[in-house]
Motif scaffolding. Structure first.
Motif, mmCIF file in Angstrom:
data_model
loop_
_atom_site.group_PDB
_atom_site.id
_atom_site.type_symbol
_atom_site.label_atom_id
_atom_site.label_comp_id
_atom_site.label_asym_id
_atom_site.label_seq_id
_atom_site.Cartn_x
_atom_site.Cartn_y
_atom_site.Cartn_z
ATOM 1 N N ASP A 152 20.136 30.987 44.124
ATOM 2 C CA ASP A 152 20.684 31.136 42.775
ATOM 3 C C ASP A 152 22.163 31.503 42.764
ATOM 4 O OD1 ASP A 152 20.258 33.655 43.841
ATOM 5 O OD2 ASP A 152 19.630 34.549 41.933
ATOM 6 N N ILE A 153 22.805 31.521 43.942
ATOM 7 C CA ILE A 153 24.226 31.868 44.019
ATOM 8 C C ILE A 153 25.065 30.597 44.080
ATOM 9 C CG2 ILE A 153 26.019 33.129 45.268
ATOM 10 C CD1 ILE A 153 23.856 34.792 46.557
ATOM 11 N N THR A 154 26.079 30.526 43.237
ATOM 12 C CA THR A 154 27.015 29.408 43.258
ATOM 13 C C THR A 154 28.431 29.954 43.385
ATOM 14 O OG1 THR A 154 25.591 28.080 41.821
ATOM 15 C CG2 THR A 154 27.885 27.376 42.028
ATOM 16 N N LEU A 155 29.193 29.421 44.337
ATOM 17 C CA LEU A 155 30.589 29.794 44.501
ATOM 18 C C LEU A 155 31.475 28.644 44.037
ATOM 19 C CD1 LEU A 155 30.680 31.453 48.049
ATOM 20 C CD2 LEU A 155 30.206 32.511 45.835
ATOM 21 N N ASN A 156 32.440 28.948 43.188
ATOM 22 C CA ASN A 156 33.475 27.991 42.815
ATOM 23 C C ASN A 156 34.661 28.274 43.728
ATOM 24 O OD1 ASN A 156 35.815 26.802 41.615
ATOM 25 N ND2 ASN A 156 34.678 26.598 39.692
ATOM 26 N N LEU A 157 34.884 27.407 44.700
ATOM 27 C CA LEU A 157 35.870 27.669 45.742
ATOM 28 C C LEU A 157 37.300 27.505 45.250
ATOM 29 C CD1 LEU A 157 34.089 25.853 48.709
ATOM 30 C CD2 LEU A 157 33.808 28.200 47.892
ATOM 31 N N ASP A 158 37.501 26.758 44.175
ATOM 32 C CA ASP A 158 38.852 26.580 43.643
ATOM 33 C C ASP A 158 39.311 27.784 42.841
ATOM 34 O OD1 ASP A 158 39.516 23.850 44.530
ATOM 35 O OD2 ASP A 158 37.825 23.281 43.282
ATOM 36 N N GLU A 159 38.363 28.464 42.193
ATOM 37 C CA GLU A 159 38.730 29.554 41.298
ATOM 38 C C GLU A 159 38.293 30.918 41.801
ATOM 39 O OE1 GLU A 159 37.471 28.652 37.344
ATOM 40 O OE2 GLU A 159 38.474 26.706 37.306
ATOM 41 N N TYR A 160 37.706 30.964 43.014
ATOM 42 C CA TYR A 160 37.245 32.236 43.580
ATOM 43 C C TYR A 160 36.261 32.927 42.641
ATOM 44 C CZ TYR A 160 39.729 33.037 47.985
ATOM 45 O OH TYR A 160 40.130 33.002 49.303
ATOM 46 N N ASP A 161 35.387 32.149 42.019
ATOM 47 C CA ASP A 161 34.371 32.688 41.122
ATOM 48 C C ASP A 161 33.010 32.596 41.785
ATOM 49 O OD1 ASP A 161 35.675 33.652 38.898
ATOM 50 O OD2 ASP A 161 35.705 31.721 37.873
ATOM 51 N N ALA A 162 32.171 33.607 41.526
ATOM 52 C CA ALA A 162 30.810 33.618 42.038
ATOM 53 C C ALA A 162 29.857 33.817 40.873
ATOM 54 C CB ALA A 162 30.628 34.728 43.057
ATOM 55 N N PHE A 163 28.738 33.079 40.893
ATOM 56 C CA PHE A 163 27.760 33.172 39.820
ATOM 57 C C PHE A 163 26.365 33.368 40.398
ATOM 58 C CE2 PHE A 163 31.284 30.804 38.074
ATOM 59 C CZ PHE A 163 31.408 31.310 36.786
ATOM 60 N N ILE A 164 25.595 34.246 39.765
ATOM 61 C CA ILE A 164 24.170 34.382 40.032
ATOM 62 C C ILE A 164 23.484 33.782 38.817
ATOM 63 C CG2 ILE A 164 22.269 35.920 40.579
ATOM 64 C CD1 ILE A 164 24.472 36.026 42.626
ATOM 65 N N GLY A 165 22.910 32.595 38.984
ATOM 66 C CA GLY A 165 22.444 31.864 37.808
ATOM 67 C C GLY A 165 23.638 31.528 36.941
ATOM 68 N N ASN A 166 23.602 31.972 35.692
ATOM 69 C CA ASN A 166 24.723 31.740 34.777
ATOM 70 C C ASN A 166 25.595 32.974 34.608
ATOM 71 O OD1 ASN A 166 23.996 29.046 34.162
ATOM 72 N ND2 ASN A 166 22.437 29.785 32.721
ATOM 73 N N GLN A 167 25.329 34.019 35.380
ATOM 74 C CA GLN A 167 26.078 35.271 35.245
ATOM 75 C C GLN A 167 27.183 35.353 36.304
ATOM 76 O OE1 GLN A 167 23.401 38.817 34.112
ATOM 77 N NE2 GLN A 167 22.079 37.547 35.411
ATOM 78 N N ARG A 168 28.376 35.709 35.865
ATOM 79 C CA ARG A 168 29.505 35.800 36.790
ATOM 80 C C ARG A 168 29.475 37.132 37.524
ATOM 81 N NH1 ARG A 168 34.999 37.569 36.566
ATOM 82 N NH2 ARG A 168 36.321 36.362 37.976
ATOM 83 N N ALA A 169 29.595 37.074 38.835
ATOM 84 C CA ALA A 169 29.695 38.280 39.661
ATOM 85 C C ALA A 169 31.162 38.585 39.904
ATOM 86 C CB ALA A 169 28.971 38.068 40.994
ATOM 87 N N LYS A 170 31.599 39.757 39.526
ATOM 88 C CA LYS A 170 33.006 40.127 39.661
ATOM 89 C C LYS A 170 33.254 40.650 41.082
ATOM 90 C CE LYS A 170 33.637 41.172 34.762
ATOM 91 N NZ LYS A 170 34.011 42.205 33.756
ATOM 92 N N LEU A 171 33.596 39.732 41.967
ATOM 93 C CA LEU A 171 33.789 40.078 43.377
ATOM 94 C C LEU A 171 35.268 40.219 43.697
ATOM 95 C CD1 LEU A 171 31.284 37.614 45.106
ATOM 96 C CD2 LEU A 171 30.827 39.868 44.110
ATOM 97 N N SER A 172 35.562 41.119 44.620
ATOM 98 C CA SER A 172 36.921 41.209 45.145
ATOM 99 C C SER A 172 37.161 40.018 46.072
ATOM 100 C CB SER A 172 37.115 42.512 45.916
ATOM 101 O OG SER A 172 36.401 42.474 47.143
ATOM 102 N N LYS A 173 38.410 39.823 46.454
ATOM 103 C CA LYS A 173 38.750 38.720 47.352
ATOM 104 C C LYS A 173 37.970 38.818 48.662
ATOM 105 C CE LYS A 173 42.806 36.790 49.761
ATOM 106 N NZ LYS A 173 42.630 37.376 51.108
ATOM 107 N N ARG A 174 37.893 40.014 49.243
ATOM 108 C CA ARG A 174 37.183 40.190 50.511
ATOM 109 C C ARG A 174 35.687 39.939 50.345
ATOM 110 N NH1 ARG A 174 41.178 39.605 54.016
ATOM 111 N NH2 ARG A 174 42.520 41.421 54.256
#
Length: 244
Positions: A152-174
């Motif tokens: 259920d995890i999706t990473l958008n590699l262009d925008e450094y965004d991470a999603f669990i389902g449809n919810q955005r996970a606010k991750l640091s760069k590391r």
């Protein structure tokens, strides 16, 4: 010479600020000074930066408060400048999302080396924005965005965004880079040495608490959005991998 970077220098001591800006200009970078926490957040909201140098002892909002607000909206690399180097403080900084820290008084060559480590890891076409997007990535359609998925995890590699389902996970760069590495090879067990050297670009000395703090925070953020799932598995005595 490396590509010039836009660097926000948040330091209330005008003498130190001037020295930092002069040092960065000598390296071809474009420093912008801010002398308080409130001013730093205002400037960040109006411009894009590739790196933030952040003092802790600031008038108005403290450096810790500024760092926390930055991490609510951005993955821009942050190096903290601090006179406090006790373990409790450094762990707190890492938990708040700092990418690195350096003790005052600092050595100019060491500071420049740490800056280089951070900026060379930025995506080639990505200038990190206050909202976590780049001018390049905003112009791309969602269909063209590069993504990586595991369960259920999706990473958008262009925008450094991470999603669990449809919810955005606010991750640091590391945190994002750790998750990206694990998801790129979901069946592989990565040792602490593998993870640290791949994500930080530095040698791992075995007793560094930095990686453990980042793994713990990453797990907590994923768990908050998906409480019934285990995403990162500890393989005792070896390292970490994605849960199958």
């Amino acid at each position: 010479m490396a590509t010039p970077k836009n660097i926000l220098v948040v330091e209330d001591d005008s003498h130190i600020s001037d020295l930092l800006c002069a040092l960065l200009k000598q390296q071809g970078h474009h420093p912008v000074p801010a002398y308080s926490g409130t001013e730093a957040l205002l400037v960040l909201g109006q411009n894009h930066f590739d790196l933030v140098l952040l003092d802790l002892m600031l008038p108005g909002k403290t450096g810790e408060e500024v760092l926390e607000e930055i991490r609510n909206s951005s993955a821009v690399p942050v190096i903290v400048l601090t006179a406090r180097t006790d373990k409790e403080t450094t762990v707190q900084l890492l938990q708040l999302g700092a990418d690195d820290y350096i003790a005052k008084p600092f050595d100019n060559d060491e500071l420049l080396a740490r800056i280089e480590v951070q900026v060379r890891r930025l995506p080639l076409e990505q200038s990190v924005m206050w909202n976590g997007q780049s001018a390049h990535s905003r112009n791309q359609s969602a269909e063209l965005a590069r993504t990586l998925q595991h369960k259920d995890i999706t990473l958008n590699l262009d925008e450094y965004d991470a999603f669990i389902g449809n919810q955005r996970a606010k991750l640091s760069k590391r945190e994002f880079e750790i998750l990206h590495l694990l998801m790129s090879h979901p069946k592989k067990v990565f040792s602490k040495n593998n993870l640290y050297e791949s994500v930080w670009g530095e040698d791992f000395f075995g007793d560094d608490n930095t990686l453990n703090v980042h793994i713990s925070k990453l797990r907590a953020k994923l768990q908050t959005l998906s409480p019934d799932a285990e995403h990162i598995q500890t393989v005792w005595g070896i390292g970490f991998r994605m849960k199958e």
